[in-house]
Design a protein around this motif. Structure first.
Motif, PDB file in Angstrom:
ATOM      1  N   PRO A 227       0.820  -1.219   0.000  1.00 21.04           N
ATOM      2  CA  PRO A 227       0.000   0.000   0.000  1.00 21.04           C
ATOM      3  C   PRO A 227       0.851   1.265   0.000  1.00 21.04           C
ATOM      4  CG  PRO A 227      -0.808  -1.583   1.622  1.00 21.04           C
ATOM      5  CD  PRO A 227       0.505  -2.103   1.137  1.00 21.04           C
ATOM      6  N   VAL A 228       0.356   2.273  -0.679  1.00 21.69           N
ATOM      7  CA  VAL A 228       1.016   3.574  -0.691  1.00 21.69           C
ATOM      8  C   VAL A 228       0.880   4.202   0.699  1.00 21.69           C
ATOM      9  CG1 VAL A 228       1.011   5.875  -1.719  1.00 21.69           C
ATOM     10  CG2 VAL A 228       0.537   3.857  -3.140  1.00 21.69           C
ATOM     11  N   LEU A 229       1.963   4.802   1.173  1.00 16.52           N
ATOM     12  CA  LEU A 229       1.973   5.433   2.489  1.00 16.52           C
ATOM     13  C   LEU A 229       1.674   6.918   2.358  1.00 16.52           C
ATOM     14  CD1 LEU A 229       5.146   3.714   3.991  1.00 16.52           C
ATOM     15  CD2 LEU A 229       2.755   3.115   4.390  1.00 16.52           C
ATOM     16  N   ILE A 230       0.570   7.351   2.952  1.00 17.09           N
ATOM     17  CA  ILE A 230       0.184   8.762   2.957  1.00 17.09           C
ATOM     18  C   ILE A 230       0.455   9.311   4.355  1.00 17.09           C
ATOM     19  CG2 ILE A 230      -1.720  10.390   2.703  1.00 17.09           C
ATOM     20  CD1 ILE A 230      -3.004   8.492   0.728  1.00 17.09           C
ATOM     21  N   GLY A 231       1.333  10.307   4.426  1.00 15.05           N
ATOM     22  CA  GLY A 231       1.726  10.850   5.720  1.00 15.05           C
ATOM     23  C   GLY A 231       0.603  11.609   6.395  1.00 15.05           C
ATOM     24  N   ILE A 442     -13.001  -4.618  -0.144  1.00 17.00           N
ATOM     25  CA  ILE A 442     -11.902  -4.041  -0.930  1.00 17.00           C
ATOM     26  C   ILE A 442     -11.894  -4.630  -2.337  1.00 17.00           C
ATOM     27  CG2 ILE A 442      -9.385  -3.922  -1.123  1.00 17.00           C
ATOM     28  CD1 ILE A 442      -9.260  -3.760   1.919  1.00 17.00           C
ATOM     29  N   ARG A 443     -12.051  -5.943  -2.416  1.00 16.75           N
ATOM     30  CA  ARG A 443     -12.065  -6.594  -3.734  1.00 16.75           C
ATOM     31  C   ARG A 443     -13.294  -6.194  -4.539  1.00 16.75           C
ATOM     32  NH1 ARG A 443      -9.915 -11.011  -0.650  1.00 16.75           N
ATOM     33  NH2 ARG A 443     -12.017 -11.827  -0.344  1.00 16.75           N
ATOM     34  N   MET A 444     -14.437  -6.070  -3.853  1.00 17.29           N
ATOM     35  CA  MET A 444     -15.664  -5.693  -4.566  1.00 17.29           C
ATOM     36  C   MET A 444     -15.535  -4.301  -5.179  1.00 17.29           C
ATOM     37  SD  MET A 444     -19.479  -5.067  -3.011  1.00 17.29           S
ATOM     38  CE  MET A 444     -18.876  -3.592  -2.162  1.00 17.29           C
ATOM     39  N   TYR A 445     -15.050  -3.341  -4.399  1.00 19.99           N
ATOM     40  CA  TYR A 445     -14.875  -1.985  -4.919  1.00 19.99           C
ATOM     41  C   TYR A 445     -13.796  -1.942  -5.996  1.00 19.99           C
ATOM     42  CZ  TYR A 445     -17.824  -0.221  -1.117  1.00 19.99           C
ATOM     43  OH  TYR A 445     -18.877   0.034  -0.269  1.00 19.99           O
ATOM     44  N   ALA A 446     -12.742  -2.728  -5.814  1.00 16.69           N
ATOM     45  CA  ALA A 446     -11.649  -2.718  -6.792  1.00 16.69           C
ATOM     46  C   ALA A 446     -12.124  -3.206  -8.160  1.00 16.69           C
ATOM     47  CB  ALA A 446     -10.487  -3.571  -6.287  1.00 16.69           C
ATOM     48  N   ARG A 447     -13.091  -4.119  -8.182  1.00 16.95           N
ATOM     49  CA  ARG A 447     -13.621  -4.601  -9.466  1.00 16.95           C
ATOM     50  C   ARG A 447     -14.285  -3.481 -10.255  1.00 16.95           C
ATOM     51  NH1 ARG A 447     -14.932  -9.345  -6.380  1.00 16.95           N
ATOM     52  NH2 ARG A 447     -17.043  -8.536  -5.990  1.00 16.95           N
ATOM     53  N   SER A 452      -9.205   1.856  -2.161  1.00 15.11           N
ATOM     54  CA  SER A 452      -9.517   2.083  -0.750  1.00 15.11           C
ATOM     55  C   SER A 452      -8.281   2.596  -0.013  1.00 15.11           C
ATOM     56  CB  SER A 452     -10.005   0.789  -0.084  1.00 15.11           C
ATOM     57  OG  SER A 452     -11.160   0.293  -0.735  1.00 15.11           O
ATOM     58  N   ASN A 453      -8.492   3.634   0.779  1.00 19.35           N
ATOM     59  CA  ASN A 453      -7.465   4.157   1.687  1.00 19.35           C
ATOM     60  C   ASN A 453      -7.992   4.046   3.115  1.00 19.35           C
ATOM     61  OD1 ASN A 453      -4.944   5.847   2.278  1.00 19.35           O
ATOM     62  ND2 ASN A 453      -6.563   7.060   3.229  1.00 19.35           N
ATOM     63  N   PHE A 454      -7.122   3.629   4.054  1.00 16.69           N
ATOM     64  CA  PHE A 454      -7.542   3.446   5.441  1.00 16.69           C
ATOM     65  C   PHE A 454      -6.681   4.306   6.361  1.00 16.69           C
ATOM     66  CE2 PHE A 454      -8.813  -0.379   3.183  1.00 16.69           C
ATOM     67  CZ  PHE A 454     -10.127  -0.518   3.602  1.00 16.69           C
ATOM     68  N   TYR A 455      -7.325   4.884   7.348  1.00 15.29           N
ATOM     69  CA  TYR A 455      -6.633   5.766   8.307  1.00 15.29           C
ATOM     70  C   TYR A 455      -7.012   5.361   9.729  1.00 15.29           C
ATOM     71  CZ  TYR A 455     -11.191   8.058   8.804  1.00 15.29           C
ATOM     72  OH  TYR A 455     -12.525   8.309   9.044  1.00 15.29           O
ATOM     73  N   VAL A 456      -6.216   5.671  10.739  1.00 16.22           N
ATOM     74  CA  VAL A 456      -4.787   5.963  10.684  1.00 16.22           C
ATOM     75  C   VAL A 456      -4.097   4.652  11.034  1.00 16.22           C
ATOM     76  CG1 VAL A 456      -2.909   7.248  11.765  1.00 16.22           C
ATOM     77  CG2 VAL A 456      -5.127   8.362  11.379  1.00 16.22           C
ATOM     78  N   VAL A 457      -3.228   4.168  10.177  1.00 16.00           N
ATOM     79  CA  VAL A 457      -2.582   2.866  10.324  1.00 16.00           C
ATOM     80  C   VAL A 457      -1.108   3.097  10.604  1.00 16.00           C
ATOM     81  CG1 VAL A 457      -2.013   0.701   9.173  1.00 16.00           C
ATOM     82  CG2 VAL A 457      -4.249   1.769   8.793  1.00 16.00           C
ATOM     83  N   SER A 458      -0.684   2.838  11.837  1.00 12.44           N
ATOM     84  CA  SER A 458       0.703   3.111  12.217  1.00 12.44           C
ATOM     85  C   SER A 458       1.444   1.895  12.749  1.00 12.44           C
ATOM     86  CB  SER A 458       0.739   4.229  13.276  1.00 12.44           C
ATOM     87  OG  SER A 458       0.162   5.419  12.768  1.00 12.44           O
ATOM     88  N   GLU A 459       0.728   0.891  13.247  1.00 12.35           N
ATOM     89  CA  GLU A 459       1.387  -0.301  13.773  1.00 12.35           C
ATOM     90  C   GLU A 459       1.726  -1.272  12.649  1.00 12.35           C
ATOM     91  OE1 GLU A 459       2.348  -1.124  17.005  1.00 12.35           O
ATOM     92  OE2 GLU A 459       2.036   1.025  17.188  1.00 12.35           O
ATOM     93  N   HIS A 472      -5.232  -0.190  -1.175  1.00  9.01           N
ATOM     94  CA  HIS A 472      -4.401   0.546  -2.124  1.00  9.01           C
ATOM     95  C   HIS A 472      -3.446   1.494  -1.402  1.00  9.01           C
ATOM     96  CE1 HIS A 472      -3.558   4.068  -4.768  1.00  9.01           C
ATOM     97  NE2 HIS A 472      -3.342   3.120  -5.660  1.00  9.01           N
ATOM     98  N   SER A 473      -3.894   2.103  -0.299  1.00  6.52           N
ATOM     99  CA  SER A 473      -3.063   3.045   0.434  1.00  6.52           C
ATOM    100  C   SER A 473      -3.545   3.127   1.871  1.00  6.52           C
ATOM    101  CB  SER A 473      -3.109   4.441  -0.223  1.00  6.52           C
ATOM    102  OG  SER A 473      -4.448   4.925  -0.258  1.00  6.52           O
TER     103      SER A 473
END
Length: 561
Positions: A227-231, A442-447, A452-459, A472-473
């Protein structure tokens, strides 16, 4: 006398078995005396009364309290797991505490420390009880320990209730953490069963006398791209949030985008600020003490640009696990000021970074309270000249007009919705709370070409879960550490998972068998030795009677040991 004994035909053997039993009984007397002292506060030279076959390990009155001890253990254990799994949101919790108490303090770490201490205390009591029971000692938990156990139970239930009521969304975090730890919970459960098998086996012989799914389990070659990392406000663990330094550090550590919060100054300059006031992240108390608590949007840009937005980073550390900084970076922190949206967009365009932001509406008395969207669009389209596909537009108000003015923007929605609705609104990306993460969705939307981007994921474990689920990110506070993660943690193939299960089952079965065999052998040997001692005493009494009938001198009792 010797000839008389030889003539009588009687043979007397020294009962060395009693000496053997003494050594066997008191070989570990010092250890178990210490354990009993810690558990019962009864310090004595030798261990206490041994439980006889057919007896329970404690009195009926004492047994009534052990459900309380078990409840304290499991409650504190569960809350410790919940709080440890919530480490990704510690900063949010501390910020929530700050907004309510007005004092910045790492309450999250304080709760973690107290919970760990309480759990360790109850766990130690259980280990002491297990050791004493394994040695056949009678249990008696001292009054002080009983009070301590009740205190731990009340503490665990209280904090559990408070966190559940005020922060009930963390249940989703717990369920998600179980997805990543599911392959190992079986191992922990089996190890716990092995530990319990020791006293269970002992009292079985004594009293007997009269799956959860994990997306990180996949075949080789099926793992999707990282996934792309968005600061999240840049790189807030290595630089003050929403500053030039923070966003530059995001680029240096391999981030692919910026997340920020935009407000409009009193004279119409969009600037970056998360809080509604300037108290936490600037020195507004020193510059404007009378107006320090005013809304951040009620200051002109001339005032905002002169504020120190870096020094607070050292005074009130926003995170507990912040990495060390070089001398040059520390000096750079002191130079940070409030950052303009225009400058951020130019930086993003230069380094090909996506930009996603929350656009905050000014107060009603603000001169741009009705033109806040138009003013922001003017900066994006006319002043920054950023390529449109780098903008992830989230504001729902006037979305259709924004699509007409800037069709190249990536229209982003902040909640799940039917695919038909998203396609009608020209949504190409979802920005969701990480607790809403679902591999199937995620797979359903990707089709339908909706990422999909999820926040805040730090661990790392949570980022690994997002990676395996196909995100995706992610928006993160830890670009500096997650960028160096080469593969998801706990990633394994179904074959490796099966081997782990089989090996654990076999190993635990062998250990449990050995524990039962040991206790069976020990009890059988004790019974045999007791029988031999009784036979020797009978033989000695018979010899004594024979000498007595011949009016012979009474032989001396052989010394033991």
């Amino acid at each position: 006398m010797d000839r008389q004994r030889e003539g009588s035909g009687a043979t007397v053997k020294k009962p060395k078995v009693r000496s053997c039993l003494l050594r066997q009984r008191y070989g570990y007397q010092l250890l178990f005396s210490c354990l009993e002292g810690l558990y019962s506060c009864r310090w004595r030279r030798y261990p206490g009364k041994v439980v006889k076959p057919g007896e329970w390990c404690c009195s009926q009155r004492e047994c009534v309290f052990y459900p309380v001890l078990a409840a304290a253990f499991f409650t504190s254990l569960f809350f410790l797991y919940l709080w440890r799994a919530s480490q990704n949101d510690y900063n949010n919790f501390d910020w929530y505490s700050y907004t309510n108490l007005g004092v910045w303090f790492l309450w999250s770490l304080a709760i973690l420390f107290m919970t760990t201490l309480a759990f360790s205390y109850v766990f130690l009591l259980l280990i002491l009880a297990l050791c004493l029971v394994s040695d056949g000692q009678r249990l008696y938990l001292h009054y002080y320990h009983k009070v301590g156990t009740v205190v731990v139970l009340i503490f665990a239930v209280t904090v559990f209730a408070v966190v559940t009521i005020l922060w009930n969304q963390q249940w989703k975090t717990v369920m998600m953490s179980m997805q990543i730890t599911a392959p190992f919970m079986h191992v922990i459960a089996l190890l716990f069963m092995i530990l319990l098998s020791w006293p269970v086996a002992l009292y079985t012989f004594r009293l007997g006398k009269p799956g959860m799914y994990s997306p990180c389990i996949m075949e080789e070659g099926t793992l999707g791209p990282k996934p792309v990392l968005i600061g999240h406000r840049g790189a807030p663990m290595v630089a003050p949030e929403n500053t030039l330094m923070s966003f530059v550090k995001t680029i240096e550590h391999g981030g692919g985008g910026f997340e920020t919060d935009v407000q409009i100054s009193l004279d119409g300059v969009p600037f970056l600020m998360h809080d509604t006031t300037l108290l936490r992240t600037t020195n507004i108390r020193e510059v404007k003490p009378e107006e320090a608590e005013d809304d951040a949007a009620m200051f002109t840009w001339d005032v905002l640009r002169r504020l120190d937005a870096g020094s607070w980073f050292f005074k009130n550390k926003p995170f507990a696990n912040m990495p060390a900084m070089s001398w040059g970076d520390r000096m750079w922190v002191e130079e940070q000021n409030v950052y303009q949206l225009r400058d951020l967009l130019r930086l993003a365009d230069r380094d090909d970074q996506m930009v996603i932001f929350d656009l905050n509406r000014p107060p009603l008395v603000h001169p741009y309270s009705e033109e806040w969207i138009d003013r922001t669009l003017e900066v994006i389209l006319n002043e920054s000249h950023i390529r449109h596909h780098l903008i992830l537009w989230m504001e729902n108000i006037d979305r259709s007009r924004v699509c007409e003015l800037a069709p190249g923007f990536q229209q982003t929605y902040n909640r799940k919705a039917p695919v038909s609705v998203l396609l009608r609104e020209k949504i190409v990306k979802l920005n969701l709370d990480y607790r809403e993460m679902s591999p199937e969705d995620i797979r359903m939307y990707a089709r339908h070409n909706i990422t999909s981007n999820f926040y805040v994921v730090s661990e790392p474990w949570l980022f690994s879960l997002a990676w395996c689920a196909g995100a995706h990110s992610v928006t993160t506070n830890a670009v500096h550490s997650l960028s160096y993660l080469k593969k998801p943690e706990f990633l394994m193939t179904p074959r490796d998972y099966r081997i782990m299960w089989i090996c654990t089952d076999v190993f635990s079965g062998i250990l449990i068998f050995l524990v039962f065999f040991f206790h069976w052998r020990k009890e059988k040997l004790a019974s045999t030795v007791s029988g031999r001692s009784a036979d020797e005493l009978t033989s000695y009494n018979t010899s004594y009677s024979t000498f007595g009938s011949d009016s012979s001198p009474v032989p001396e009792m052989p010394t033991v040991g």
